[in-house]
Write an enzyme that holds these catalytic residues in place. Structure first.
Site, PDB file in Angstrom:
ATOM      1  N   SER A  65      -0.685  -7.413  -8.539  1.00  0.00           N
ATOM      2  CA  SER A  65       0.157  -8.703  -7.947  1.00  0.00           C
ATOM      3  C   SER A  65      -0.915 -10.074  -8.173  1.00  0.00           C
ATOM      4  O   SER A  65      -0.170 -10.913  -8.585  1.00  0.00           O
ATOM      5  CB  SER A  65       0.352  -8.356  -6.233  1.00  0.00           C
ATOM      6  OG  SER A  65       1.225  -7.370  -6.083  1.00  0.00           O
TER       7      SER A  65
ATOM      8  N   ARG B  39       0.037 -13.524 -10.495  1.00  0.00           N
ATOM      9  CA  ARG B  39       0.092 -14.834  -9.768  1.00  0.00           C
ATOM     10  C   ARG B  39      -1.132 -15.707 -10.460  1.00  0.00           C
ATOM     11  O   ARG B  39      -0.822 -16.916 -10.457  1.00  0.00           O
ATOM     12  CB  ARG B  39       0.169 -14.723  -8.512  1.00  0.00           C
ATOM     13  CG  ARG B  39       1.263 -13.957  -7.776  1.00  0.00           C
ATOM     14  CD  ARG B  39       0.912 -13.324  -6.712  1.00  0.00           C
ATOM     15  NE  ARG B  39       2.244 -13.126  -5.580  1.00  0.00           N
ATOM     16  CZ  ARG B  39       2.953 -11.948  -5.939  1.00  0.00           C
ATOM     17  NH1 ARG B  39       2.261 -11.011  -6.865  1.00  0.00           N
ATOM     18  NH2 ARG B  39       3.985 -11.465  -5.307  1.00  0.00           N
TER      19      ARG B  39
ATOM     20  N   GLN C 157       8.765 -10.102  -4.342  1.00  0.00           N
ATOM     21  CA  GLN C 157       9.217 -10.791  -5.649  1.00  0.00           C
ATOM     22  C   GLN C 157      10.070 -11.808  -5.338  1.00  0.00           C
ATOM     23  O   GLN C 157      10.124 -12.934  -5.871  1.00  0.00           O
ATOM     24  CB  GLN C 157       9.768  -9.774  -6.691  1.00  0.00           C
ATOM     25  CG  GLN C 157       8.466  -8.820  -6.985  1.00  0.00           C
ATOM     26  CD  GLN C 157       9.036  -7.667  -7.724  1.00  0.00           C
ATOM     27  OE1 GLN C 157      10.340  -7.552  -8.094  1.00  0.00           O
ATOM     28  NE2 GLN C 157       8.073  -6.747  -8.098  1.00  0.00           N
TER      29      GLN C 157
ATOM     30  N   ASP D 154       4.605   0.690  -2.587  1.00  0.00           N
ATOM     31  CA  ASP D 154       4.483   0.952  -3.845  1.00  0.00           C
ATOM     32  C   ASP D 154       3.648   2.534  -3.921  1.00  0.00           C
ATOM     33  O   ASP D 154       3.584   3.331  -4.583  1.00  0.00           O
ATOM     34  CB  ASP D 154       3.430   0.225  -4.639  1.00  0.00           C
ATOM     35  CG  ASP D 154       4.256  -0.991  -5.126  1.00  0.00           C
ATOM     36  OD1 ASP D 154       5.657  -0.936  -5.248  1.00  0.00           O
ATOM     37  OD2 ASP D 154       3.801  -2.079  -5.288  1.00  0.00           O
TER      38      ASP D 154
ATOM     39  N   ARG E 216       4.115   4.927 -11.602  1.00  0.00           N
ATOM     40  CA  ARG E 216       3.516   5.472 -10.255  1.00  0.00           C
ATOM     41  C   ARG E 216       4.022   7.022  -9.941  1.00  0.00           C
ATOM     42  O   ARG E 216       3.587   7.840  -9.442  1.00  0.00           O
ATOM     43  CB  ARG E 216       3.783   4.697  -9.170  1.00  0.00           C
ATOM     44  CG  ARG E 216       3.181   3.352  -9.125  1.00  0.00           C
ATOM     45  CD  ARG E 216       3.258   2.619  -7.719  1.00  0.00           C
ATOM     46  NE  ARG E 216       3.003   1.255  -7.872  1.00  0.00           N
ATOM     47  CZ  ARG E 216       1.934   0.432  -8.335  1.00  0.00           C
ATOM     48  NH1 ARG E 216       0.754   1.268  -8.541  1.00  0.00           N
ATOM     49  NH2 ARG E 216       1.980  -0.491  -8.507  1.00  0.00           N
TER      50      ARG E 216
HETATM   51  C1  S3P Z   1       5.237  -6.960  -5.836  1.00  0.00           C
HETATM   52  C2  S3P Z   1       6.278  -6.692  -4.902  1.00  0.00           C
HETATM   53  C3  S3P Z   1       6.923  -5.543  -4.488  1.00  0.00           C
HETATM   54  C4  S3P Z   1       6.069  -4.407  -5.174  1.00  0.00           C
HETATM   55  C5  S3P Z   1       5.677  -4.743  -6.765  1.00  0.00           C
HETATM   56  C6  S3P Z   1       4.721  -5.818  -6.700  1.00  0.00           C
HETATM   57  C7  S3P Z   1       4.785  -8.318  -6.006  1.00  0.00           C
HETATM   58  O1  S3P Z   1       8.084  -5.694  -5.074  1.00  0.00           O
HETATM   59  O2  S3P Z   1       6.718  -3.151  -5.044  1.00  0.00           O
HETATM   60  O3  S3P Z   1       4.814  -3.600  -7.184  1.00  0.00           O
HETATM   61  O4  S3P Z   1       3.618  -8.318  -6.687  1.00  0.00           O
HETATM   62  O5  S3P Z   1       5.124  -9.355  -5.387  1.00  0.00           O
HETATM   63  P1  S3P Z   1       9.545  -6.116  -4.323  1.00  0.00           P
HETATM   64  O6  S3P Z   1       9.387  -7.363  -4.311  1.00  0.00           O
HETATM   65  O7  S3P Z   1      10.509  -5.702  -5.287  1.00  0.00           O
HETATM   66  O8  S3P Z   1       9.399  -5.461  -2.987  1.00  0.00           O
END
Ligand code: S3P
Length: 449
Positions: free
Chosen positions: A29, A33, A176, A327, A403
């Protein structure tokens, strides 16, 4: 449509104790970013510890297509020369985000308020995932979208030439979606407000503040109210990406179920919006300790020490914890198989729209390996057999989901008979060193020839 190449069938055999240090890669993540915010800053952002998994490499390529200079300096060190907020150029070609929902959704947000047009695609998994959750709020800024039926990729976005700020209540718990709206808000004049009822990972808020944006979070009766002032000049940063708790989950869970194991996983971010799995494992009776607790780059960090835990019990995982471990449910279901009694996991509807339908993928595979699983639209339950009673022996479908593939490899390490997956290729999207790292601890994971 992209694809990751021919399938790589893999098999995991029961192994002796897992021992040693597991240095897992950088946080996925934060890596996405770092590249996107670096591209939206003016000047050079220096990144170390970037996750060099395919998902993040696809985001790096996309940032180049939007005009940023992104340089791989080797060894996880990267340099990004950004173009500034509102400075994205129109890409000459289709943006292929591969397997990455985070990549495509965040990038859509970042370009939605610039007067440019971009077309996005991905692999079969990504092209099946819902995008309306992002394009609906982006339309409120003035961005137009044309995609396939059901709001699926491939999809073209025509960015708003005259964006207006938005006040948006996120209807599903999704970092997200929240992040896409905040990134779009960067190039809208005035204040963009995002409200989330359930707290999701807050890396975007923390990093936007770090890059110099004016952003506040208030906890109100409505939920977390995040207010961003548009059109900031983002200042380039030096970022040391912490190691990924979602990747740490795999060696940690393996150590808990393989007899005699004792594994140290150093330098793991324990941001409360990400650490739900570790709390849950401790509630199940796992011998999991936090050592050398400290703060790094504004995030709580610790070394995790996981030891074989033969007496774990099934529990009910609180629904309100699900966003902080979303996750990690696939690998938790593997640990739950070796615990005594039922582990009930409610409030997890979002698992059905990840890289695969993760409830279905795990339930089918666990059942084939002798474990009873119940499921409903937004919950599932695993009936644990206790240590040394899990049969294994099946080949499971990974459904283009890293995963899922890794979770079944962990199952094979402690089951009586070997466990296989039809395709371990997707593991490279988030944890390219998985096989070597687990092998170094003593696991026996082989590519079938
Ligand atoms: C993430 C948000 C999550 C997660 C993904 C990474 C992120 O998804 O499952 O692996 O980096 O913002 P969702 O926003 O769909 O919950």
């Amino acid at each position: 449509m992209s694809s990751h190449g021919p399938p790589i069938p893999m098999t995991s055999h029961a192994c002796g104790p897992l021992q040693g240090r597991a240095e897992v890669p950088g946080d996925k993540s934060i890596s996405h970013r770092s590249l996107i915010l670096g591209a939206l800053s003016v000047g050079e952002t220096k990144i170390s510890g970037l996750l060099e998994g395919q998902d993040v490499l696809d985001t790096a390529k996309a940032m180049r297509a939007f005009g940023a200079e992104v340089i791989d300096l080797g060894d996880g060190n990267w340099s990004v020369h950004g173009v500034g907020v509102g400075g994205f150029a129109e890409p000459e070609n289709v943006i292929d985000c591969g397997n990455s929902g985070t990549g495509v959704r965040l990038i859509m947000g970042a370009m939605a308020t610039s007067p440019i047009t971009a077309t996005f695609t991905g692999d079969a998994s990504l092209n099946g995932r819902p995008m309306a959750r992002v394009t609906d709020p982006l339309a409120e800024f003035g961005c137009q979208t044309v995609g396939r039926k059901g709001g699926r990729l491939p999809m073209t976005l025509v960015g708003a030439a005259d964006p207006v700020p938005v006040r948006y209540v996120v209807p599903v718990p999704s970092a997200q979606v929240k992040s896409a709206v905040l990134f779009a808000g960067l190039n809208a004049p005035g204040k963009t407000v995002v409200i989330e009822k359930e707290a999701t990972r807050d890396h975007t808020e923390r990093m936007l503040a770090g890059f110099g944006a004016e952003i506040t979070t208030e906890i109100t009766d409505e939920g977390r109210v995040i207010t961003l002032t548009g059109r900031p000049e983002l200042k380039p940063q030096t970022i040391d990406v912490p190691r990924d708790p979602s990747s740490a989950a795999f060696p940690v869970c393996a150590a808990l179920i393989v007899p005699g194991s004792d594994v140290l996983v150093p330098g793991i971010g324990l941001n409360p919006t990400r650490a739900g799995l570790f709390t849950t494992l401790r509630e199940m009776g796992a011998d999991l300790t936090y050592q050398n607790e400290r703060e790094e780059g504004g995030e709580p960090v610790a070394d995790l020490r996981a030891k074989f835990s033969p007496d774990m019990i099934g529990i009910e995982v609180p629904a309100e914890r699900s966003a902080s471990m979303i996750d990690e449910y696939p690998v938790l279901s593997v640990v739950a198989s070796f615990a005594k009694g039922k582990t009930y996991m409610p409030g997890v509807k979002e698992l059905r729209v990840k890289e695969s339908d993760r409830i279905d993928a795990m339930a089918v595979g666990l059942r084939a390996n002798g474990i009873e699983v119940d499921e409903g639209p937004d919950w599932w339950a695993v009936h644990g057999l206790g240590q040394s009673n899990v049969k294994g022996g099946a080949t499971c479908a990974s459904h283009l989901d890293h995963r899922i593939a890794m979770s079944f490899m962990i199952l094979g390490m402690a089951a009586t008979d070997p466990v296989s997956v039809d395709d371990g290729g997707p593991i490279a999207t988030s944890f390219p060193i998985f096989e070597g790292l687990m092998g170094g601890l003593g696991a026996d994971v082989r590519r079938d020839t």
